[in-house]
Design a protein around this motif. Sequence first.
Motif, PDB file in Angstrom:
ATOM      1  N   THR A 215       4.749   2.517   5.449  1.00  0.00           N
ATOM      2  CA  THR A 215       3.117   2.483   4.942  1.00  0.00           C
ATOM      3  C   THR A 215       2.123   1.845   5.537  1.00  0.00           C
ATOM      4  N   ASP A 216       2.726   0.794   6.262  1.00  0.00           N
ATOM      5  CA  ASP A 216       1.678  -0.255   6.953  1.00  0.00           C
ATOM      6  C   ASP A 216       2.170  -0.881   8.076  1.00  0.00           C
ATOM      7  N   PRO A 217       2.548   0.100   9.203  1.00  0.00           N
ATOM      8  CA  PRO A 217       3.000  -0.747  10.600  1.00  0.00           C
ATOM      9  C   PRO A 217       2.336  -1.686  11.046  1.00  0.00           C
ATOM     10  N   ILE A 218       1.108  -1.921  10.816  1.00  0.00           N
ATOM     11  CA  ILE A 218       0.097  -2.824  11.654  1.00  0.00           C
ATOM     12  C   ILE A 218       0.641  -4.086  11.016  1.00  0.00           C
ATOM     13  N   ALA A 219       0.389  -4.297   9.635  1.00  0.00           N
ATOM     14  CA  ALA A 219       0.816  -5.627   8.751  1.00  0.00           C
ATOM     15  C   ALA A 219       2.208  -5.967   9.082  1.00  0.00           C
ATOM     16  N   THR A 220       3.105  -4.952   9.093  1.00  0.00           N
ATOM     17  CA  THR A 220       4.552  -5.288   9.377  1.00  0.00           C
ATOM     18  C   THR A 220       4.740  -6.005  10.602  1.00  0.00           C
ATOM     19  N   ALA A 221       4.190  -5.266  11.745  1.00  0.00           N
ATOM     20  CA  ALA A 221       4.614  -5.850  13.022  1.00  0.00           C
ATOM     21  C   ALA A 221       3.819  -7.421  13.101  1.00  0.00           C
ATOM     22  N   LEU A 222       2.830  -7.611  12.725  1.00  0.00           N
ATOM     23  CA  LEU A 222       1.919  -9.066  12.564  1.00  0.00           C
ATOM     24  C   LEU A 222       2.868  -9.786  11.992  1.00  0.00           C
ATOM     25  N   VAL A 223       3.167  -9.705  10.657  1.00  0.00           N
ATOM     26  CA  VAL A 223       4.368 -10.503   9.952  1.00  0.00           C
ATOM     27  C   VAL A 223       5.504 -10.824  10.522  1.00  0.00           C
ATOM     28  N   LEU A 224       6.069  -9.641  11.199  1.00  0.00           N
ATOM     29  CA  LEU A 224       7.376 -10.030  11.690  1.00  0.00           C
ATOM     30  C   LEU A 224       7.387 -10.943  13.075  1.00  0.00           C
ATOM     31  N   SER A 225       6.318 -10.727  13.526  1.00  0.00           N
ATOM     32  CA  SER A 225       5.899 -11.387  14.874  1.00  0.00           C
ATOM     33  C   SER A 225       5.762 -13.022  14.732  1.00  0.00           C
TER      34      SER A 225
ATOM     35  N   PRO B  23       8.564 -12.952 -11.256  1.00  0.00           N
ATOM     36  CA  PRO B  23       6.973 -12.873 -11.970  1.00  0.00           C
ATOM     37  C   PRO B  23       6.119 -13.907 -11.446  1.00  0.00           C
ATOM     38  N   ASN B  24       6.485 -15.087 -11.163  1.00  0.00           N
ATOM     39  CA  ASN B  24       5.545 -16.093 -10.864  1.00  0.00           C
ATOM     40  C   ASN B  24       5.626 -16.553  -9.296  1.00  0.00           C
ATOM     41  N   ALA B  25       6.454 -15.841  -8.399  1.00  0.00           N
ATOM     42  CA  ALA B  25       6.833 -16.256  -7.011  1.00  0.00           C
ATOM     43  C   ALA B  25       5.292 -15.886  -6.438  1.00  0.00           C
ATOM     44  N   SER B  26       5.239 -16.911  -5.314  1.00  0.00           N
ATOM     45  CA  SER B  26       4.032 -16.818  -4.273  1.00  0.00           C
ATOM     46  C   SER B  26       4.667 -15.886  -3.289  1.00  0.00           C
ATOM     47  N   ILE B  27       3.572 -15.006  -2.796  1.00  0.00           N
ATOM     48  CA  ILE B  27       4.358 -13.878  -1.958  1.00  0.00           C
ATOM     49  C   ILE B  27       3.038 -13.420  -0.932  1.00  0.00           C
ATOM     50  N   MET B  28       3.406 -13.407   0.268  1.00  0.00           N
ATOM     51  CA  MET B  28       2.614 -12.526   1.092  1.00  0.00           C
ATOM     52  C   MET B  28       2.873 -11.169   1.408  1.00  0.00           C
ATOM     53  N   THR B  29       1.928 -10.170   1.079  1.00  0.00           N
ATOM     54  CA  THR B  29       2.720  -8.717   1.297  1.00  0.00           C
ATOM     55  C   THR B  29       1.381  -7.923   2.101  1.00  0.00           C
ATOM     56  N   GLN B  30       1.564  -6.677   2.104  1.00  0.00           N
ATOM     57  CA  GLN B  30       0.712  -5.731   2.594  1.00  0.00           C
ATOM     58  C   GLN B  30      -0.405  -5.099   1.617  1.00  0.00           C
ATOM     59  N   THR B  31      -1.357  -4.514   2.224  1.00  0.00           N
ATOM     60  CA  THR B  31      -2.549  -4.131   1.170  1.00  0.00           C
ATOM     61  C   THR B  31      -2.052  -3.022   0.252  1.00  0.00           C
TER      62      THR B  31
END
Length: 536
Positions: A500-510, A444-452
């Motif tokens: 659901t969001d290949p653009i965000a996924t590609a950027l994050v994985l790179s 619940p309190n973890a910091s996270i980067m995710t997609q829209t």
Amino acid sequence: MSKLNRFLKKFDIENFEKILSQEVLNIDLSVFFVAIAIGVYTIAFSYLTIMKHYGFRTYAWDLGIFTQSLWTAANGQGFFYHTPELFINPSGSFFGVHFSPILFLVLPFYRIMPTPETLLVLQSFILALAAVPIYRLAKENAGGRIVGLIFALAYLMFPAVHFVNWFDFHVQVFLPLFFTCIIYYITKENWPKYFLFVFLALMCEEHVALIMFFIGIYIAWRYRVPILSTIRREKTAEKKLLIPFITLIISIIWYWFTIWQRNTFFPTNPEAIEAFLGSANFSILGARDPLEIPLLIVLRPWNAVQALAYDGHIKLLYVALLFGPLAFLSFKAPSALIPTIPWFGMAFISQTLCHHMLGHQYEAYVVSFIFIAAIFALKKNYLKKSELKHITGSVKKIVVSSLILFVVVSPLCPVVRFLFPDHTSIYIGEHERLLSEVVNMVPPNASIMTQTNLFTHFSHRINAYVVPDRFLETEIRDIAVGFVNLTLDKVECVLVDNKTDPIATALVLSLLETKPQFTLIASRDNGTILLYWRKP
């Protein structure tokens, strides 16, 4: 359609008026029907939008932004602080983007139940509630209870209203209610209540001041004869003649104040100012700021024509879908459409598709005036003979047009669901189930980067961040990518979904390729859902 035609032939407006005048529990039957219709609408859209949320089809822009802003305000974690646009709005306050003190009225409801679902239910109810002043305005001005009921039902079936409701949550949902009340109290010349709703509308968002300015112009036009007589000193001035001028002055001061407070307390990143102002939306005209549009239309008429012609067929369709459900009756009372000039002026000059296509919150700026104009147009015919039978033809057209456009255009109906399944679906399948499973793995309190489309499920925390994929194809791409890269260095986990969001996924994985401190701890649906955790 044959059954509908038979019904309309038998339609006796005067008999229906007598039936609706009867009382149920000391309430007019017509009012009772309006209340039931509002309840049905609220329940239906609350359920559908919540299911849409559970299916991961709500987004950081804008449900996530409002959820996080209200959560941080409710928990003393900042002044309506949100993270999706920190690289544009360094303060993080929502007031650095829009001046919306109406959020203080939303905040108590959110504190009772701090979830996105609360906002979705509240939005459905507030939008539906505008049917009440529409009913009263039509009942008192255009033919009685039956006309009021038909207009109220037409509003609740209006495709543009449905799309506003369908698209996440926005403060503009208050505007149909507030604007209709403003015009209603103008007709009653009840100026204290008029100014109450003026200030409530202004509290929604700074651009409302532009619409209020044109409402002032509309009032001046409405009272043009006594105003001109006063100017010529043919008779003593009345207090009500000051109303349009007070409205104009309030609008100017309010808009200036909203810009001043933003620039003073919540300044925009200078490197992202053009993206913030939406300059790319008006590149044909050459406007760097929407406020430049009126002047540039005069100075660059050929550019204005080119901008107007851009997506011309879509803009014509936009007009048809907005005015068609009321059988284009609104055009017969054009003065009531004066307040729509700011929005339509910008929408028709803009090159951005969302500004002239149903599916977003912007139609909330004009919906109420489209109905008000149609009511006043009907009023003209009704007053000629003061008999209901003289408006029966117009009422039938509204009934037929509303039903046809509801079936063809509303996101609730099969045609739109077939043509735009991704936009209108509430389906929850195996992929959504697996995605929900991984979402629940995040503490619940973890910091996270995710997609829209996942951000709304983590936005009830201060340390949730989103990949701003909507800015990755703009002039500030490098700033957005830099923000993501720096944010990855301080979050504990990263969750992406390539389906659901290949653009965000590609950027994050790179970017994760250069960050060995993250390890993959969960992979679902053949590697489309990926959860990374920072190594201890």
